[in-house]
Design a protein around this motif. Structure first.
Motif, PDB file in Angstrom:
ATOM      1  N   ARG A 190       0.831  -1.205   0.000  1.00  0.00           N
ATOM      2  CA  ARG A 190       0.000   0.000   0.000  1.00  0.00           C
ATOM      3  C   ARG A 190       0.867   1.257   0.000  1.00  0.00           C
ATOM      4  O   ARG A 190       0.592   2.208  -0.742  1.00  0.00           O
ATOM      5  CB  ARG A 190      -0.930  -0.021   1.214  1.00  0.00           C
ATOM      6  N   PHE A 191       1.901   1.261   0.823  1.00  0.00           N
ATOM      7  CA  PHE A 191       2.758   2.433   0.896  1.00  0.00           C
ATOM      8  C   PHE A 191       3.497   2.642  -0.435  1.00  0.00           C
ATOM      9  O   PHE A 191       3.630   3.769  -0.922  1.00  0.00           O
ATOM     10  CB  PHE A 191       3.759   2.287   2.041  1.00  0.00           C
ATOM     11  N   ALA A 192       3.971   1.557  -1.019  1.00  0.00           N
ATOM     12  CA  ALA A 192       4.672   1.655  -2.309  1.00  0.00           C
ATOM     13  C   ALA A 192       3.754   2.219  -3.389  1.00  0.00           C
ATOM     14  O   ALA A 192       4.181   3.027  -4.232  1.00  0.00           O
ATOM     15  CB  ALA A 192       5.200   0.283  -2.726  1.00  0.00           C
ATOM     16  N   ALA A 193       2.480   1.798  -3.380  1.00  0.00           N
ATOM     17  CA  ALA A 193       1.520   2.303  -4.369  1.00  0.00           C
ATOM     18  C   ALA A 193       1.283   3.795  -4.180  1.00  0.00           C
ATOM     19  O   ALA A 193       1.194   4.554  -5.165  1.00  0.00           O
ATOM     20  CB  ALA A 193       0.206   1.543  -4.259  1.00  0.00           C
ATOM     21  N   LEU A 194       1.180   4.243  -2.934  1.00  0.00           N
ATOM     22  CA  LEU A 194       1.015   5.672  -2.658  1.00  0.00           C
ATOM     23  C   LEU A 194       2.228   6.466  -3.119  1.00  0.00           C
ATOM     24  O   LEU A 194       2.104   7.541  -3.722  1.00  0.00           O
ATOM     25  CB  LEU A 194       0.780   5.901  -1.164  1.00  0.00           C
ATOM     26  N   MET A 195       3.416   5.941  -2.825  1.00  0.00           N
ATOM     27  CA  MET A 195       4.650   6.611  -3.224  1.00  0.00           C
ATOM     28  C   MET A 195       4.724   6.759  -4.747  1.00  0.00           C
ATOM     29  O   MET A 195       5.072   7.829  -5.269  1.00  0.00           O
ATOM     30  CB  MET A 195       5.854   5.827  -2.716  1.00  0.00           C
ATOM     31  N   THR A 196       4.398   5.686  -5.450  1.00  0.00           N
ATOM     32  CA  THR A 196       4.452   5.710  -6.918  1.00  0.00           C
ATOM     33  C   THR A 196       3.478   6.734  -7.484  1.00  0.00           C
ATOM     34  O   THR A 196       3.827   7.529  -8.372  1.00  0.00           O
ATOM     35  CB  THR A 196       4.140   4.325  -7.490  1.00  0.00           C
ATOM     36  N   SER A 197       2.254   6.727  -6.977  1.00  0.00           N
ATOM     37  CA  SER A 197       1.241   7.664  -7.458  1.00  0.00           C
ATOM     38  C   SER A 197       1.644   9.104  -7.171  1.00  0.00           C
ATOM     39  O   SER A 197       1.450   9.996  -8.014  1.00  0.00           O
ATOM     40  CB  SER A 197      -0.109   7.364  -6.802  1.00  0.00           C
ATOM     41  N   ALA A 198       2.202   9.333  -5.981  1.00  0.00           N
ATOM     42  CA  ALA A 198       2.634  10.687  -5.624  1.00  0.00           C
ATOM     43  C   ALA A 198       3.775  11.148  -6.529  1.00  0.00           C
ATOM     44  O   ALA A 198       3.768  12.283  -7.034  1.00  0.00           O
ATOM     45  CB  ALA A 198       3.052  10.733  -4.160  1.00  0.00           C
ATOM     46  N   ASP A 199       4.760  10.273  -6.769  1.00  0.00           N
ATOM     47  CA  ASP A 199       5.892  10.625  -7.622  1.00  0.00           C
ATOM     48  C   ASP A 199       5.439  10.967  -9.037  1.00  0.00           C
ATOM     49  O   ASP A 199       5.945  11.904  -9.657  1.00  0.00           O
ATOM     50  CB  ASP A 199       6.905   9.482  -7.673  1.00  0.00           C
ATOM     51  N   GLU A 200       4.490  10.195  -9.554  1.00  0.00           N
ATOM     52  CA  GLU A 200       4.011  10.415 -10.917  1.00  0.00           C
ATOM     53  C   GLU A 200       3.340  11.780 -11.067  1.00  0.00           C
ATOM     54  O   GLU A 200       3.310  12.340 -12.172  1.00  0.00           O
ATOM     55  CB  GLU A 200       3.033   9.312 -11.321  1.00  0.00           C
ATOM     56  N   ARG A 201       2.818  12.314  -9.966  1.00  0.00           N
ATOM     57  CA  ARG A 201       2.119  13.598 -10.018  1.00  0.00           C
ATOM     58  C   ARG A 201       2.905  14.705  -9.319  1.00  0.00           C
ATOM     59  O   ARG A 201       2.351  15.733  -8.934  1.00  0.00           O
ATOM     60  CB  ARG A 201       0.720  13.444  -9.391  1.00  0.00           C
ATOM     61  N   ALA A 203       4.091  14.940  -6.387  1.00  0.00           N
ATOM     62  CA  ALA A 203       3.650  15.202  -5.021  1.00  0.00           C
ATOM     63  C   ALA A 203       4.547  14.431  -4.063  1.00  0.00           C
ATOM     64  O   ALA A 203       5.467  13.713  -4.474  1.00  0.00           O
ATOM     65  CB  ALA A 203       2.186  14.803  -4.846  1.00  0.00           C
ATOM     66  N   GLU A 204       4.270  14.551  -2.766  1.00  0.00           N
ATOM     67  CA  GLU A 204       5.105  13.908  -1.755  1.00  0.00           C
ATOM     68  C   GLU A 204       4.257  12.981  -0.889  1.00  0.00           C
ATOM     69  O   GLU A 204       3.122  13.304  -0.541  1.00  0.00           O
ATOM     70  CB  GLU A 204       5.763  14.972  -0.862  1.00  0.00           C
ATOM     71  N   CYS A 205       4.830  11.830  -0.561  1.00  0.00           N
ATOM     72  CA  CYS A 205       4.178  10.899   0.360  1.00  0.00           C
ATOM     73  C   CYS A 205       5.189  10.474   1.406  1.00  0.00           C
ATOM     74  O   CYS A 205       6.301  10.084   1.076  1.00  0.00           O
ATOM     75  CB  CYS A 205       3.640   9.683  -0.387  1.00  0.00           C
ATOM     76  N   ARG A 206       4.809  10.566   2.670  1.00  0.00           N
ATOM     77  CA  ARG A 206       5.725  10.193   3.753  1.00  0.00           C
ATOM     78  C   ARG A 206       4.991   9.275   4.739  1.00  0.00           C
ATOM     79  O   ARG A 206       3.774   9.324   4.866  1.00  0.00           O
ATOM     80  CB  ARG A 206       6.230  11.442   4.469  1.00  0.00           C
ATOM     81  N   ARG A 207       5.756   8.434   5.400  1.00  0.00           N
ATOM     82  CA  ARG A 207       5.172   7.506   6.371  1.00  0.00           C
ATOM     83  C   ARG A 207       5.188   8.133   7.763  1.00  0.00           C
ATOM     84  O   ARG A 207       6.178   8.726   8.183  1.00  0.00           O
ATOM     85  CB  ARG A 207       5.968   6.198   6.391  1.00  0.00           C
ATOM     86  N   LEU A 208       4.060   7.957   8.470  1.00  0.00           N
ATOM     87  CA  LEU A 208       3.963   8.416   9.855  1.00  0.00           C
ATOM     88  C   LEU A 208       3.697   7.210  10.755  1.00  0.00           C
ATOM     89  O   LEU A 208       2.560   6.867  11.034  1.00  0.00           O
ATOM     90  CB  LEU A 208       2.825   9.428  10.025  1.00  0.00           C
ATOM     91  N   GLY A 209       4.730   6.551  11.164  1.00  0.00           N
ATOM     92  CA  GLY A 209       4.596   5.483  12.140  1.00  0.00           C
ATOM     93  C   GLY A 209       4.047   4.180  11.591  1.00  0.00           C
ATOM     94  O   GLY A 209       3.488   4.105  10.503  1.00  0.00           O
TER      95      GLY A 209
END
Length: 329
Positions: A190-201, A203-209
């Motif tokens: 799930r986190f990898a999918a969010l990171m990929t989608s954010a990078d493509e647009r 944007a930034e995605c970071r993990r919180l705990g």
């Protein structure tokens, strides 16, 4: 002890029909099943499961192993698997690994020989442990594909990409992800999918705990979320999202005006869809039913077992998700 023939006479059916009622109830009409079971109760008939298993080389028991029985996420899978096992004339044996790969492997090997097959839900064991065990006993995995093992996987990765597109389309450029529980392979997906989608647009995605999937865990992170600078949060599950939403509201923050909240499940199959939270609807009951059906076919030998070159054939079934729109994004 009453005999099968006595039940047949009392019910006015053949002995073979009585046998089917207790071994393959799906092959007999509901009216006949009820008549036979009433007759069996009236004469004190009880099926000798041990003797039947010895004669058929089968126990009619199916093992189902989950990483955490406390999690409501697994309830629809277990319930559907239990119903399907009963429909086919069997019973479900449920075990809990507590998210420990070593304990999971121990349970798997301990139940081998006591059950006809195993369903491993979100297994944590090394792939070689699972594939080696599948050489000894029929196995179907849920939410994880393993080579040389039948699997049923809910496509949460694709659903997460869809969820990310929805969040980013609403104008958010910084997304925080609350992950958990520790050791979860689906969490990494799930986190990898969010990171990929954010990078493509851009944007930034970071993990919180990494947290336990509970309401209390979500609530405990509300200050970290506020200070993270993220304008949108994606939680590992609906309970974490709901806990966060409640804590933010109590501290005076508006959702989604101040912070948007979404979840990678919606827990609708559990019977209490989290209100107003945007999330990914996962057909959990369908996954449990499909896994049990496929395991039953594998146990019965109904799959085409080999290809032209003699290699074993296995099925990998993917179930699609849908985006459940709420007012939190």
């Amino acid at each position: 002890m009453a005999t099968l023939d006595e039940v047949a006479i009392r019910a006015g059916v053949s002995a073979s029909t009585v046998s089917r009622v207790f071994s393959r109830p799906d092959k007999v009409s509901e009216k006949t099943r009820e008549r036979v079971r009433t007759a069996a109760a009236s004469v004190g008939f009880a099926r000798n499961s041990a003797a039947r298993a010895l004669a058929r080389g089968r126990t009619d028991l199916v093992g189902l192993l989950v990483p955490d029985l406390r999690s409501p996420y697994f309830a629809p899978i277990i319930s559907a698997a239990h119903a399907e096992a009963e429909r086919a004339g069997g019973e479900l044996v449920i075990a809990d690994s507590h998210g420990d790969a070593n304990r999971e492997a121990e349970i798997l090997w301990r139940l081998r020989g006591r059950v006809d097959g195993m369903i491993l839900v979100s297994p944590r064991s090394d792939a070689t442990v699972i594939s080696d065990a599948a050489k000894m006993i029929p196995i179907v995995t849920v939410n994880r594909a393993v080579d040389m093992v039948d699997s049923v996987v809910i496509d949460v990765e694709r659903g997460t990409h869809e969820l990310a597109a929805h969040i980013l389309g609403a104008g958010h450029r910084t997304i925080a992800y609350i992950g958990g529980p520790p050791g979860s392979l689906t969490d990494e997906t799930r986190f990898a999918a969010l990171m990929t989608s954010a990078d493509e647009r851009h944007a930034e995605c970071r993990r919180l705990g990494v947290v336990e999937p509970t309401i209390a865990a979500g609530a405990s992170l509300h200050e970290s979320v506020v200070h993270s600078g993220a304008t949108a949060v994606v939680a590992y599950n609906g309970l974490v999202a709901y806990g966060l939403l409640s804590a933010l509201g109590a501290s005076g923050h508006q959702v989604p005006d101040d912070i948007a909240i979404a979840s990678t499940d919606d827990l609708l199959d559990v019977g209490f869809g989290i209100p107003n939270i945007t999330g990914i609807h996962q057909p959990l009951a369908q996954a449990g039913r499909e896994a049990t059906e496929r395991l039953g076919a594998r146990i019965a030998g109904n799959f085409r077992d080999s290809s032209a070159d003699g290699t074993l054939q296995f099925t990998h079934w993917t179930i699609s998700t849908t985006l459940a729109h709420g007012s939190s994004v």
